[in-house]
Design a protein around this motif. Structure first.
Motif, PDB file in Angstrom:
ATOM      1  N   LEU A 296      -3.604   5.083  15.843  1.00  0.00           N
ATOM      2  CA  LEU A 296      -3.825   3.731  16.155  1.00  0.00           C
ATOM      3  C   LEU A 296      -2.502   2.967  15.390  1.00  0.00           C
ATOM      4  N   PRO A 297      -2.159   1.870  16.336  1.00  0.00           N
ATOM      5  CA  PRO A 297      -0.847   1.098  15.727  1.00  0.00           C
ATOM      6  C   PRO A 297      -1.109   0.179  14.727  1.00  0.00           C
ATOM      7  N   GLU A 298      -0.070   0.069  13.826  1.00  0.00           N
ATOM      8  CA  GLU A 298      -0.204  -0.795  12.454  1.00  0.00           C
ATOM      9  C   GLU A 298      -0.145  -2.456  13.243  1.00  0.00           C
ATOM     10  N   THR A 299       0.362  -2.770  14.380  1.00  0.00           N
ATOM     11  CA  THR A 299       0.577  -3.958  14.747  1.00  0.00           C
ATOM     12  C   THR A 299       0.587  -4.028  16.395  1.00  0.00           C
TER      13      THR A 299
ATOM     14  N   THR B 108      -5.857  17.959  21.052  1.00  0.00           N
ATOM     15  CA  THR B 108      -5.302  16.927  21.761  1.00  0.00           C
ATOM     16  C   THR B 108      -5.019  15.578  20.911  1.00  0.00           C
ATOM     17  N   LEU B 109      -3.879  14.931  21.194  1.00  0.00           N
ATOM     18  CA  LEU B 109      -3.354  13.539  20.463  1.00  0.00           C
ATOM     19  C   LEU B 109      -3.421  12.424  21.579  1.00  0.00           C
ATOM     20  N   ALA B 110      -3.824  11.123  21.046  1.00  0.00           N
ATOM     21  CA  ALA B 110      -3.615  10.095  21.881  1.00  0.00           C
ATOM     22  C   ALA B 110      -3.177   8.987  21.041  1.00  0.00           C
ATOM     23  N   PHE B 111      -2.073   8.181  21.317  1.00  0.00           N
ATOM     24  CA  PHE B 111      -1.452   7.228  20.920  1.00  0.00           C
ATOM     25  C   PHE B 111      -1.881   5.931  21.766  1.00  0.00           C
ATOM     26  N   VAL B 112      -2.534   4.916  20.783  1.00  0.00           N
ATOM     27  CA  VAL B 112      -3.185   3.975  21.167  1.00  0.00           C
ATOM     28  C   VAL B 112      -2.444   2.329  21.014  1.00  0.00           C
ATOM     29  N   THR B 113      -2.195   1.739  21.903  1.00  0.00           N
ATOM     30  CA  THR B 113      -1.693   0.280  21.853  1.00  0.00           C
ATOM     31  C   THR B 113      -2.505  -0.777  21.943  1.00  0.00           C
ATOM     32  N   HIS B 114      -2.378  -1.489  21.237  1.00  0.00           N
ATOM     33  CA  HIS B 114      -3.250  -3.112  21.479  1.00  0.00           C
ATOM     34  C   HIS B 114      -2.165  -4.181  21.930  1.00  0.00           C
TER      35      HIS B 114
END
Length: 316
Positions: free
Chosen positions: A16-19, A89-95
């Motif tokens: 999960l992104p910090e920003t 599995t890895l998933a990179f999330v953006t908000h």
């Protein structure tokens, strides 16, 4: 051991992104446990309905973390598999600024794509009241065939089968492939939980949410649970359902921090309510209360409520 519910599908790492921002602009991420079926399983355990959970993770440090996390939430480990030959599995999330998210998956040949048919014995399905399957597991073989086989055997065992298509276009070769394969699962499904976009991708049509949900019922399920974001949720059930009718719920007010896993929390809330014998309207309200609570902290599992917290949300 007899269990009311069996959940099947992926467990993975969400970064999960910090920003908020685009993936190429984010400097730091935090690790969280995730995967839609894993989120459902953990949410059910938090609601005092710990399910059997069939999943597969790598025999690696990320897999260690996920197995430990599932155990900490009280999810039984009978069908939590480790794969010595594949990574987790890895998933990179953006908000964006409204906390809505998108995903970038690292899932080529990973452990959750390697689930094998027949892992869950028929005797387990004979003892289960409810079986829930997610759509991501259908994107790759052999997990595709394994999970489709599970839904077919669950239907034959008279389990209530629920399905969340969880459409992630980057995991599929084409929209047609998704519609075809997920459509096979829908044919065996009793309760379909989806967004309007997912129902259209499955071939349903309609000018408004209720018409869209009724169209989706023609594809196989007797109940469609349609999540509508900030507008709450809609349920349409045919006369074949134990809870036939139409129900709407506008949701509960919240300032979301992270919507990751909100749909999975909704699914768990609905399953728990239906297993408890609640009517359609009550199930929808309960599911929305579970879902809204999980948006108040980062991560799909961080803010999952117990039944006391759900009750407090509903009484506000």
């Amino acid at each position: 051991m007899t269990r009311d519910v069996l959940v099947a599908g992926e467990t993975l790492i969400d970064f999960l992104p910090e920003t908020p921002g685009k993936l190429d602009e984010i400097a730091a991420f935090g690790r969280r446990a995730g995967g839609a079926p894993a989120n459902v399983a953990v949410a059910l355990a938090t609601l005092d309905l710990p399910p059997l959970f069939w999943t597969r993770v790598g025999d690696d440090p990320f897999g260690d973390f996920l197995v430990r996390t599932l155990a900490e939430y009280g999810v039984p480990d009978e069908f939590v598999e480790r794969d010595a030959s594949a990574k987790t599995t890895l998933a990179f999330v953006t908000h964006d600024e409204d906390a809505d998210r998108s995903f970038s998956f690292y899932r080529d040949g990973t452990a959750d794509t390697r689930m094998q048919s027949g892992t869950v014995p028929d005797a387990v399905l004979d003892d289960a009241e409810w079986v829930h399957v997610g759509g991501v597991a259908l994107a790759d073989e052999p997990s595709r065939s394994a999970n489709l086989d599970l839904t077919e055997r669950a239907a034959e065992a008279d389990c209530t089968v629920s399905f969340d298509p969880n459409a992630r276009p980057e995991l599929w070769g084409s929209d047609t492939e998704f519609e075809t394969v997920a459509g096979w699962a829908v044919e065996e499904t009793d309760v379909l939980k989806a967004t309007p976009e997912e129902l259209r991708a499955l071939g349903a049509d309609g000018d408004d949410p209720e018409a869209l949900a009724r169209s989706a019922c023609d594809l196989g399920p007797h109940t469609v649970l349609l999540t509508l974001g900030g507008d709450g949720a809609l349920a349409v059930a045919t006369d074949d359902a134990p809870w036939a009718g139409v129900a709407r719920h506008g949701g509960y007010p919240v300032d979301p921090v992270d919507t990751t896993g909100a749909g999975d929390a909704f699914t768990a809330g609905a399953i728990a309510a239906f297993v408890d014998g609640e009517p359609l309207e009550e199930a929808l309200a309960f599911a929305n209360a579970v879902a809204v609570t999980t948006t108040t902290a980062k991560g799909a599992m961080t803010a999952l409520p117990d039944r006391d917290e759900v009750r407090r949300i509903r009484e506000r």
